[in-house]
Write an enzyme that holds these catalytic residues in place. Sequence first.
Site, PDB file in Angstrom:
ATOM      1  N   HIS A  57       0.769  -1.261  -0.027  1.00 36.10           N
ATOM      2  CA  HIS A  57       0.132   0.077   0.113  1.00 36.10           C
ATOM      3  C   HIS A  57       0.872   1.239  -0.041  1.00 36.10           C
ATOM      4  O   HIS A  57       0.431   2.367  -0.151  1.00 36.10           O
ATOM      5  CB  HIS A  57      -1.168  -0.100   0.918  1.00 36.10           C
ATOM      6  CG  HIS A  57      -0.635   0.209   2.604  1.00 36.10           C
ATOM      7  ND1 HIS A  57      -0.432  -0.783   3.518  1.00 36.10           N
ATOM      8  CD2 HIS A  57      -0.385   1.637   3.258  1.00 36.10           C
ATOM      9  CE1 HIS A  57       0.025  -0.179   4.369  1.00 36.10           C
ATOM     10  NE2 HIS A  57       0.038   1.025   4.334  1.00 36.10           N
ATOM     11  N   ASP A 105       0.294  -7.742   0.759  1.00 37.65           N
ATOM     12  CA  ASP A 105       0.579  -6.207   0.951  1.00 37.65           C
ATOM     13  C   ASP A 105       2.280  -6.017   1.026  1.00 37.65           C
ATOM     14  O   ASP A 105       2.634  -5.725   2.198  1.00 37.65           O
ATOM     15  CB  ASP A 105      -0.232  -5.593   2.200  1.00 37.65           C
ATOM     16  CG  ASP A 105       0.248  -4.149   2.296  1.00 37.65           C
ATOM     17  OD1 ASP A 105       0.652  -3.280   1.452  1.00 37.65           O
ATOM     18  OD2 ASP A 105       0.039  -3.627   3.404  1.00 37.65           O
ATOM     19  N   GLN A 197       0.204   4.927  12.137  1.00 36.34           N
ATOM     20  CA  GLN A 197       0.408   5.485  10.679  1.00 36.34           C
ATOM     21  C   GLN A 197       1.823   6.000  10.686  1.00 36.34           C
ATOM     22  O   GLN A 197       2.302   6.764  11.430  1.00 36.34           O
ATOM     23  CB  GLN A 197      -0.822   6.652  10.374  1.00 36.34           C
ATOM     24  CG  GLN A 197      -2.287   6.330  11.132  1.00 36.34           C
ATOM     25  CD  GLN A 197      -2.729   4.852  10.513  1.00 36.34           C
ATOM     26  OE1 GLN A 197      -2.284   4.249   9.569  1.00 36.34           O
ATOM     27  NE2 GLN A 197      -3.349   4.265  11.662  1.00 36.34           N
ATOM     28  N   GLY A 198       2.300   5.842   9.397  1.00 37.98           N
ATOM     29  CA  GLY A 198       3.601   6.192   9.283  1.00 37.98           C
ATOM     30  C   GLY A 198       4.650   4.956   9.525  1.00 37.98           C
ATOM     31  O   GLY A 198       5.793   5.139   8.878  1.00 37.98           O
ATOM     32  N   ASP A 199       4.340   4.089  10.239  1.00 35.66           N
ATOM     33  CA  ASP A 199       5.157   2.880  10.272  1.00 35.66           C
ATOM     34  C   ASP A 199       4.972   1.860   9.073  1.00 35.66           C
ATOM     35  O   ASP A 199       6.203   1.074   8.965  1.00 35.66           O
ATOM     36  CB  ASP A 199       4.784   2.188  11.639  1.00 35.66           C
ATOM     37  CG  ASP A 199       5.086   3.102  12.941  1.00 35.66           C
ATOM     38  OD1 ASP A 199       6.326   3.588  12.956  1.00 35.66           O
ATOM     39  OD2 ASP A 199       4.341   2.914  13.904  1.00 35.66           O
ATOM     40  N   SER A 200       3.932   1.902   8.390  1.00 36.87           N
ATOM     41  CA  SER A 200       3.824   1.015   7.238  1.00 36.87           C
ATOM     42  C   SER A 200       4.854   0.732   6.534  1.00 36.87           C
ATOM     43  O   SER A 200       5.676   1.626   6.224  1.00 36.87           O
ATOM     44  CB  SER A 200       2.705   1.511   6.449  1.00 36.87           C
ATOM     45  OG  SER A 200       1.378   0.978   7.129  1.00 36.87           O
TER      46      SER A 200
HETATM   47  N1  ARG Z   1      -1.572   1.587   7.647  1.00 38.73           N
HETATM   48  C1  ARG Z   1      -0.503   2.045   8.246  1.00 38.73           C
HETATM   49  C2  ARG Z   1       0.314   3.157   7.516  1.00 38.73           C
HETATM   50  O1  ARG Z   1       0.148   3.337   6.338  1.00 38.73           O
HETATM   51  C3  ARG Z   1      -0.037   1.210   9.360  1.00 38.73           C
HETATM   52  C4  ARG Z   1      -1.119   0.854  10.415  1.00 38.73           C
HETATM   53  C5  ARG Z   1      -0.660  -0.245  11.293  1.00 38.73           C
HETATM   54  N2  ARG Z   1      -1.645  -0.033  12.506  1.00 38.73           N
HETATM   55  C6  ARG Z   1      -1.444  -0.672  13.441  1.00 38.73           C
HETATM   56  N3  ARG Z   1      -2.623  -0.697  14.351  1.00 38.73           N
HETATM   57  N4  ARG Z   1      -0.560  -1.776  13.822  1.00 38.73           N
HETATM   58  O2  ARG Z   1       1.350   3.553   8.134  1.00 38.73           O
END
Ligand code: ARG
Length: 243
Positions: A57, A105, A197-200
């Site tokens: 993503h 992903d 968010q941002g760790d993805s």
């Molecule tokens: N989708 C998020 C990103 O783009 C990461 C989400 C991880 N969420 C979690 N609850 N572990 O950074």
Amino acid sequence: MLLRTPMMRGGGRIVGGSDASPGEFPHQITLLRGGPDGSLMCGGSLVSEKWVVTAGHCCDGQSASRLGVAVGSHNLYQDDPDQENIQVKTVVLHEDYDSFNIENDICLLELESAATFGANVKAIALPKQNEEYDEGTMCTVTGWGTTSEGGSLASVLQKVTVPVVSDKHCRDSYGASSVTDSMICAGLDQGGKDSCQGDSGGPFMCGNQLSGVVSWGYGCAEAGYPGVYTQTSYFVDWVNNNM
Ligand code: ARG
């Protein structure tokens, strides 16, 4: 009802984590939106001098010309001694990436020039194809992502250790069809520790290997909702065949 302390809500860390030491995670990269001088959009991991593994993503709809990678970074807003910002040359998004289910992903990024390996810049090993992890296995996840849902990014790389939750228990949280075998979940029952968010795209490590890639979750660090990771062991052959 559990009373959440500020620390459990994040209190200024990944969510519930602590500062990494410089060079502790030498495979960690920042994926930069716009190019080598861009801003953080995701994390990722060096798997060789020229290749990075990140989340699908993070690559979806992106062209290589507008992406950069910083290796050897520790402070998000400062140039670190061994930091190199490199242009992305090729984006290889998994051919079966599904943006609706967030399935498969995973994505490979080829760098325009090889990263200079040293104490603070190194590749991480991949697991064995189809390796599985028992519930309760302790794994570490890292990133500069927000320190609470809706919070701000971390300026120093954060790390947090969370136990693996079985696919069965993870399906109890998210529903049977949401969690595929090629995902791995981790978190505490009471919440408080998670990626956000941002760790993805960043590394999820059970031992010294890239066991998972930060993928999705309901909010961050919510009780009863573990973080969900791409289980890298299902994609070892894919990675090796595409780099
Ligand atoms: N989708 C998020 C990103 O783009 C990461 C989400 C991880 N969420 C979690 N609850 N572990 O950074």
